[in-house]
Write an enzyme that holds these catalytic residues in place. Structure first.
Site, PDB file in Angstrom:
ATOM      1  N   CYS A 231     -12.669 -12.956  -2.320  1.00 45.69           N
ATOM      2  CA  CYS A 231     -13.730 -13.342  -1.387  1.00 45.69           C
ATOM      3  C   CYS A 231     -13.383 -12.850   0.025  1.00 45.69           C
ATOM      4  O   CYS A 231     -12.244 -12.975   0.480  1.00 45.69           O
ATOM      5  CB  CYS A 231     -13.913 -14.852  -1.385  1.00 45.69           C
ATOM      6  SG  CYS A 231     -15.240 -15.414  -0.292  1.00 45.69           S
TER       7      CYS A 231
ATOM      8  N   CYS B 137     -12.072 -19.028   4.625  1.00 47.30           N
ATOM      9  CA  CYS B 137     -11.993 -20.487   4.554  1.00 47.30           C
ATOM     10  C   CYS B 137     -10.527 -20.894   4.318  1.00 47.30           C
ATOM     11  O   CYS B 137      -9.912 -20.465   3.340  1.00 47.30           O
ATOM     12  CB  CYS B 137     -12.879 -21.016   3.437  1.00 47.30           C
ATOM     13  SG  CYS B 137     -14.611 -20.490   3.555  1.00 47.30           S
TER      14      CYS B 137
ATOM     15  N   CYS C 225      -9.201 -22.190   0.807  1.00 41.91           N
ATOM     16  CA  CYS C 225      -9.612 -21.538  -0.438  1.00 41.91           C
ATOM     17  C   CYS C 225      -8.606 -20.508  -0.935  1.00 41.91           C
ATOM     18  O   CYS C 225      -8.268 -19.552  -0.222  1.00 41.91           O
ATOM     19  CB  CYS C 225     -10.975 -20.880  -0.252  1.00 41.91           C
ATOM     20  SG  CYS C 225     -11.634 -20.217  -1.798  1.00 41.91           S
TER      21      CYS C 225
ATOM     22  N   CYS D 203     -22.521 -26.101 -13.547  1.00 36.14           N
ATOM     23  CA  CYS D 203     -22.460 -25.445 -12.238  1.00 36.14           C
ATOM     24  C   CYS D 203     -21.658 -24.161 -12.354  1.00 36.14           C
ATOM     25  O   CYS D 203     -20.603 -24.131 -12.976  1.00 36.14           O
ATOM     26  CB  CYS D 203     -21.798 -26.365 -11.212  1.00 36.14           C
ATOM     27  SG  CYS D 203     -22.545 -28.002 -11.119  1.00 36.14           S
TER      28      CYS D 203
ATOM     29  N   CYS E 268     -26.823 -25.536 -11.834  1.00 34.82           N
ATOM     30  CA  CYS E 268     -26.436 -25.515 -10.424  1.00 34.82           C
ATOM     31  C   CYS E 268     -25.612 -24.264 -10.175  1.00 34.82           C
ATOM     32  O   CYS E 268     -24.782 -23.885 -11.018  1.00 34.82           O
ATOM     33  CB  CYS E 268     -25.634 -26.771 -10.094  1.00 34.82           C
ATOM     34  SG  CYS E 268     -25.030 -26.854  -8.392  1.00 34.82           S
TER      35      CYS E 268
ATOM     36  N   CYS F 103     -27.182 -29.664  -3.342  1.00 34.13           N
ATOM     37  CA  CYS F 103     -25.919 -30.357  -3.585  1.00 34.13           C
ATOM     38  C   CYS F 103     -25.017 -29.991  -2.414  1.00 34.13           C
ATOM     39  O   CYS F 103     -24.622 -28.830  -2.261  1.00 34.13           O
ATOM     40  CB  CYS F 103     -25.324 -29.891  -4.907  1.00 34.13           C
ATOM     41  SG  CYS F 103     -23.666 -30.532  -5.254  1.00 34.13           S
TER      42      CYS F 103
ATOM     43  N   ARG G 188     -20.602 -37.623  -5.744  1.00 32.07           N
ATOM     44  CA  ARG G 188     -19.786 -36.975  -6.782  1.00 32.07           C
ATOM     45  C   ARG G 188     -18.333 -36.888  -6.332  1.00 32.07           C
ATOM     46  O   ARG G 188     -18.033 -36.282  -5.291  1.00 32.07           O
ATOM     47  CB  ARG G 188     -20.344 -35.582  -7.071  1.00 32.07           C
ATOM     48  CG  ARG G 188     -19.644 -34.833  -8.188  1.00 32.07           C
ATOM     49  CD  ARG G 188     -20.450 -33.622  -8.620  1.00 32.07           C
ATOM     50  NE  ARG G 188     -21.718 -34.050  -9.185  1.00 32.07           N
ATOM     51  CZ  ARG G 188     -22.894 -33.480  -8.907  1.00 32.07           C
ATOM     52  NH1 ARG G 188     -22.965 -32.481  -8.053  1.00 32.07           N
ATOM     53  NH2 ARG G 188     -24.001 -33.924  -9.470  1.00 32.07           N
TER      54      ARG G 188
END
Length: 314
Positions: A47, A51, A54, A91, A113, A173, A245
């Site tokens: 990616c 972040c 991550c 998801c 999702c 979400c 959640r």
């Protein structure tokens, strides 16, 4: 709810707070039902975002290798297995175009999702037309703390994606991560932003940081259980109709701590061995805990979950 209201709730004696959150929960939900969701990383690693939490970021040396997009056959196999074990939402996480995959998975009778990063109105409408039920795009933390965590995009970029998703008709979400070095005020500001969405998010994942080796947050300590329970309780009161959640970090929470979270307002969990790249409790352990607490898994329509035998999970 505004920050002052959220702060007043949060600072109450703990038992007073969770008594209120439990009452709110029972007014809006069947208290014994828990939704189980499966999260599958269908395109892992590489990616371009930075972040700080991550392991998939190409900015850090974490040992996570770039992988090709999973085949449709493998994804459908995982989705069918998740459905047979009681998942009502499947998801998929990837920074990738997945319209064909969405169309196939949507035929299985589960909510679909996806979490695909930043998208605009055109992409959102295409995903909705393909069969996506909900789009996950967490705001992660407060607007004020966000630049400490990510520099390759802005908090407003997050809000723009959420606006595009809502305009398309998909549900949102959206939640955050705690334990990244943020303050109590940052956590409550995050909730203030979420409660101001129009409409509010359909589900709110509360993630506890899984400190990943090689990331800037690798040395962060685990979240205190009472801080987590307080935040869950305030989330339930501020967003009474949202599924709250309990997401990443459950491997660091005891069975007793998880029970506390369910009582305070959690009514959805992710299950499966992994959440993207982070470890997660096994399905057998989750089933055993839910049984012991007298909680029931929400089933897909017309599908009976295949529970492990009593002797296997105790």
């Amino acid at each position: 709810m505004n920050f002052e209201e959220l702060h007043a709730l949060y600072r109450q004696p703990l038992f007073d707070l969770i008594s209120q959150s439990r009452a709110v929960h029972l007014r809006h939900w069947r208290g014994e039902e828990v939704q189980r969701c499966t999260l599958l990383s269908i395109k892992t690693g590489g990616c371009s975002e930075d972040c700080a939490y991550c392991a998939q970021s190409s900015h850090y040396s974490t040992g996570v290798e770039r992988e090709a997009l999973l085949s449709l056959e493998n994804i459908l196999t995982a989705a069918r297995r998740a459905r047979s074990q009681g998942a009502t939402r499947f998801c998929m996480g990837a920074a990738w175009r997945v319209l064909e995959i969405v169309r196939e998975v949507s035929q299985l009778g589960m909510e679909v999702c996806v979490t695909l990063g930043e998208i605009g109105p055109v992409e959102a409408r295409k995903l909705k037309a393909a069969g996506v039920t909900a789009y996950n795009h967490n705001i992660d933390t407060s607007p004020e703390f966000y630049p400490e965590i990510v520099s390759t995009h802005t908090f407003q970029d997050r809000l723009n994606t959420i606006a595009a998703v809502q305009e398309s008709g998909m549900s949102v979400c959206c939640g955050g991560i705690i334990g990244m070095g943020e303050s109590e005020a940052d956590r409550l500001r995050m909730l203030e932003v979420l409660s101001d969405f129009g409409p509010p998010p359909e589900s709110v994942p509360i993630n506890c940081l899984m400190a990943m080796p090689g990331t800037p947050l690798a040395d962060q300590a685990p979240v205190d259980i009472f801080e987590l329970v307080r935040l869950i309780a305030v989330t339930r009161i501020a967003l009474p109709k949202a599924r709250v959640r309990l997401a990443a970090g459950r491997t660091r929470i005891s069975r007793e701590g998880q029970a506390f979270c369910f009582f305070a307002g959690v009514n959805s969990i992710f299950y499966g061995d992994k959440l993207l790249t982070a470890k997660n409790p096994t399905a057998d352990l989750d089933v055993a805990l839910l049984r012991e607490l007298g909680l029931h898994v929400e089933s897909t329509q017309g599908v009976t979950p295949s529970w492990p035998s009593k002797g296997r999970d105790g």
